[in-house]
Every structure is written in C-alpha cells, then in structure tokens.
Write a protein that holds these residues in place. Structure first.
Motif, mmCIF file in Angstrom:
data_model
loop_
_atom_site.group_PDB
_atom_site.id
_atom_site.type_symbol
_atom_site.label_atom_id
_atom_site.label_comp_id
_atom_site.label_asym_id
_atom_site.label_seq_id
_atom_site.Cartn_x
_atom_site.Cartn_y
_atom_site.Cartn_z
ATOM 1 N N ARG A 1 32.440 -28.415 -82.988
ATOM 2 C CA ARG A 1 32.837 -27.922 -81.671
ATOM 3 C C ARG A 1 33.976 -26.921 -81.859
ATOM 4 O O ARG A 1 35.148 -27.277 -81.805
ATOM 5 C CB ARG A 1 33.271 -29.086 -80.780
ATOM 6 C CG ARG A 1 33.549 -28.709 -79.338
ATOM 7 C CD ARG A 1 33.982 -29.923 -78.540
ATOM 8 N NE ARG A 1 32.915 -30.863 -78.330
ATOM 9 C CZ ARG A 1 32.003 -30.763 -77.363
ATOM 10 N NH1 ARG A 1 32.040 -29.745 -76.528
ATOM 11 N NH2 ARG A 1 31.064 -31.671 -77.234
ATOM 12 N N GLY B 1 28.988 -27.493 -78.906
ATOM 13 C CA GLY B 1 29.600 -26.898 -77.721
ATOM 14 C C GLY B 1 30.879 -26.245 -78.180
ATOM 15 O O GLY B 1 31.012 -25.899 -79.362
ATOM 16 N N ARG C 1 27.674 -24.213 -71.805
ATOM 17 C CA ARG C 1 27.378 -25.372 -70.972
ATOM 18 C C ARG C 1 27.900 -26.706 -71.497
ATOM 19 O O ARG C 1 27.647 -27.749 -70.907
ATOM 20 C CB ARG C 1 25.853 -25.478 -70.763
ATOM 21 C CG ARG C 1 25.313 -24.387 -69.838
ATOM 22 C CD ARG C 1 25.863 -24.585 -68.425
ATOM 23 N NE ARG C 1 25.514 -23.489 -67.504
ATOM 24 C CZ ARG C 1 26.338 -22.527 -67.153
ATOM 25 N NH1 ARG C 1 27.573 -22.488 -67.659
ATOM 26 N NH2 ARG C 1 25.968 -21.585 -66.319
ATOM 27 N N ASP C 2 28.636 -26.700 -72.597
ATOM 28 C CA ASP C 2 29.226 -27.942 -73.118
ATOM 29 C C ASP C 2 30.638 -27.621 -73.583
ATOM 30 O O ASP C 2 30.828 -26.908 -74.574
ATOM 31 C CB ASP C 2 28.397 -28.494 -74.270
ATOM 32 C CG ASP C 2 28.768 -29.937 -74.621
ATOM 33 O OD1 ASP C 2 29.972 -30.253 -74.632
ATOM 34 O OD2 ASP C 2 27.856 -30.748 -74.878
ATOM 35 N N ALA D 1 28.697 -27.558 -65.668
ATOM 36 C CA ALA D 1 28.526 -27.737 -67.108
ATOM 37 C C ALA D 1 28.909 -29.160 -67.489
ATOM 38 O O ALA D 1 29.490 -29.899 -66.686
ATOM 39 C CB ALA D 1 29.387 -26.727 -67.870
ATOM 40 N N HIS D 2 28.587 -29.514 -68.727
ATOM 41 C CA HIS D 2 29.013 -30.816 -69.250
ATOM 42 C C HIS D 2 30.457 -30.661 -69.722
ATOM 43 O O HIS D 2 30.736 -29.968 -70.703
ATOM 44 C CB HIS D 2 28.116 -31.243 -70.407
ATOM 45 C CG HIS D 2 28.499 -32.583 -70.977
ATOM 46 N ND1 HIS D 2 29.397 -32.715 -72.005
ATOM 47 C CD2 HIS D 2 28.106 -33.833 -70.637
ATOM 48 C CE1 HIS D 2 29.548 -33.996 -72.294
ATOM 49 N NE2 HIS D 2 28.776 -34.694 -71.483
ATOM 50 N N SER E 1 34.109 -32.414 -70.874
ATOM 51 C CA SER E 1 34.852 -33.569 -71.369
ATOM 52 C C SER E 1 36.307 -33.159 -71.535
ATOM 53 O O SER E 1 36.633 -31.983 -71.667
ATOM 54 C CB SER E 1 34.278 -34.085 -72.695
ATOM 55 O OG SER E 1 34.135 -33.047 -73.636
#
Length: 352
Positions: free
Chosen positions: A37, A59, A77-78, A101-102, A104
């Motif tokens: 990532r 991502g 999108r992540d 989007a995803h 976190s």
C-alpha cells in the motif's frame, strides 16, 4: 526536449528510474506474500498512484483527508488514511469519502475511535480501523499491546466499524518483538488480529523478517533522495527526481547562486536529521549547497575542477523529496531527456 529548454527551477522525474523503483518494491512484496500500500505523500500525483496500483498495489496510503479527497476524485478506490482524524468537519469529509471508496483509518485513542464510530453510524457508512502502535518512534500509537487490545475490543461496539488489525510507523527491528508480544496478548484474549501493517521505505531490509506482517507501506521509494543515499538505503542510480536549476549569479570565482532556495528544495535533511548541505549536484559532485535563502541557493564549487557559468543549468537531488514535491505545482516526466508528460501535483498543500 533538451534539458536547457526547461524553465527553472522545476522538478524532473526520470520515468525509467521511477518505474524500476515501483517494479522492484512491488516484486519484493509479491515475493514475500505482503500486500503493498504505497504512501502517496511523497509524490501527491494521481497518475503515479494509478501506476502503483496497476503494478499490483492493494491500494494507497494518505496522510491527510485532503490528499485522500484528491486521490478518490481521480479514481483511486482503496485508501488508508494513516492519521488520527479529530473534529466534526473532518469526520463529515471522511464520511463523504467513505460513500465513494473503501476507506480505512488508523487510530490510537478511544476519543478518536468514538468519533469514528458515531459518525459512521450516523452516516450509515463503513470504515476499516487499524490500531496504530508505537513500536519505538514515540510519535503516535498506543504504547503497549494491552492498550492495543483494549481499543480492538472497543471497535466491536460500533456496528459500522471493522477491525482490520495493527499498524505501525516506522517499521524497525524493534517492531517484530513488539508485534510478537501483541499476538500473544491477543491470542490469550481470544481476539484475532486480521492483519499487521508496517510503514517504511526501508521495508525490504526487514519486512519479510517480521512475523505476522501482512502489509507494507512505503512512500519515498518511488523517487528516493539524497538522504536515502547518504544513509545507505540506495545508490544514486535509484534516485528518480531532480530539481533542475539555473546559475543566476557568480559573486566570487568559486561561489555560484542558483535559482532554487528553501521554497524550491526545502531545508529538510530527511533521514539524515542533520546534514552538511542541502542536496547533491550530480554534475559537480564536490560542490556544496551550503546555504539557502528563500529563492536562492548558495553553492561552493571550490573543491570542483570547474565552476558553472551564469545561465548554466545544473540539477539537484534534494535531501528530502517529500518536502520538495509539496512545494511545486507540477513536475516534468522525462525519458531519455525528452518530455513525456507534465503532471500536476494535485495533492500539494492538502494538509487538512
């Protein structure tokens, strides 16, 4: 386009070198079964983020919501936002992102967690949550595995939050023993750790030795910089970014002034923390950029066999490329000294 046609100062990216750096880091992660990532705070450019994802990245990582907004708007999108997000205005923006989007985030305190949980439930959005762990850097993160467990248990109270695991920055040799202890603490409590994420451009030195590590985050690797070379992380051949600058004055026979100062190069020493100069000039290896004004760089060429004339262009590998990139609206991407693209640094200045 020959380099002398570039208007200076400007950041020039060698595409062959950058693409090789991207492939090398992704190959390392693939070889060792690590999700990758990349952290975009180094380049802040959506086109490069898409290149990293196409190469195999899961991502991206962002430091601030503003960076994430730029990346999501560009189709990423992540996104992991590795920062404590505090305050209603930021939470509102975070929820808007989570609808597109995803998303976190990393947290290290129950106050931050409570804000996330309540905002996500009210907005009917889902968020992934990493518990940020201090494995030796003493900036952010919970201090003990027991504190990490307490936060992980609290995440379960919020139906719109998902515990994704533990995370740290930077990943160092001390991180391994810390996480091993954490895994024991969690196992005894019957709580599963879904993943462990570590941040470090030096990750390939140690990431594969950290038991339980599932994800690597790195940013500087895409370009590297002079501090990366000085600390032994890479060689000059792996530095993809340079600031092309012009000599604008010769106050003495051995001193030259260039049109790149602290507002162009930044005065950051990067990994070196302190240093002997503000960058490296490949055309004149013995030269020393000994002082920076805002718009001028002061360079001592007394150790060199020649001194550039007024109007001559030289290139500088900055000490810390992340700070340099945040000062420029655009960069020029070249291959074999010919321009292939001009990219807007769309996330520069997005510090909120």
């Amino acid at each position: 386009m020959p380099r002398y046609e570039l208007d200076t100062p400007c950041v020039v990216i060698d595409l062959d070198v950058m693409e090789r750096n991207i492939r090398t880091m992704q190959s390392y992660c693939d070889q060792h079964g690590l999700a990758f990532r990349p952290h975009i705070k180094t380049h802040k450019i959506p086109e490069i983020a898409h290149m990293q994802v196409r190469a195999g990245a899961l991502g991206i990582t962002c430091q601030k919501i503003g960076e994430a907004e730029e990346m999501v708007a560009a189709g990423i999108r992540d996104v992991l936002i590795y920062y404590n997000i505090i305050g209603q205005s930021k939470l509102d923006r975070l929820m808007r992102l989570a609808r597109r989007a995803h998303i976190s985030v990393a947290i290290d305190h129950e106050t931050v967690l409570r804000g996330m949980g309540e905002a996500a439930e009210q907005a009917d959005c889902r968020l992934g949550i990493y518990v940020d762990c201090d494995t030796g850097y003493h900036r952010t993160g919970v201090a003990t595995p027991e504190a990490a467990l307490a936060l992980a248990k609290m995440i379960a109270y919020y139906p719109n939050l998902e515990f994704l695991g533990l995370a740290t920055f930077p990943l160092t040799e001390a991180s391994g023993p810390w996480f091993e202890t954490a895994q024991t603490v969690f196992e005894r409590a019957g709580v599963k750790i879904p993943g462990i994420s570590g941040g470090s451009s030096a990750g390939p030195r140690i990431a594969h030795t950290v038991r339980g590590l599932t994800e690597l985050r790195a940013g500087t690797y895409v370009f590297f910089d002079w501090s990366s070379v000085q600390t032994g992380l890479v060689t000059l051949e792996e530095c993809a970014a340079r600031v092309v600058t012009t000599v604008v004055n010769r106050p003495t026979d051995t001193i030259a002034i260039i049109d790149a100062g602290s507002k162009t190069l930044s005065s950051d020493f990067g990994y070196m923390k302190s240093g002997n100069g503000y960058g490296y000039i490949p055309e004149y290896p013995e030269a020393k950029i000994y002082s920076l004004s805002e718009e001028h760089g002061h360079v001592d060429f007394s150790a060199c066999s020649s001194v550039p004339e007024i109007g001559e262009q030289v290139s500088v590998i900055p000490n810390h490329i992340c700070g340099t990139m945040n000062m420029h609206d655009e960069v020029v991407a070249v291959r074999n000294h010919r321009i292939e693209a001009v990219w807007r640094v769309s996330a520069r200045g997005r510090v909120r």
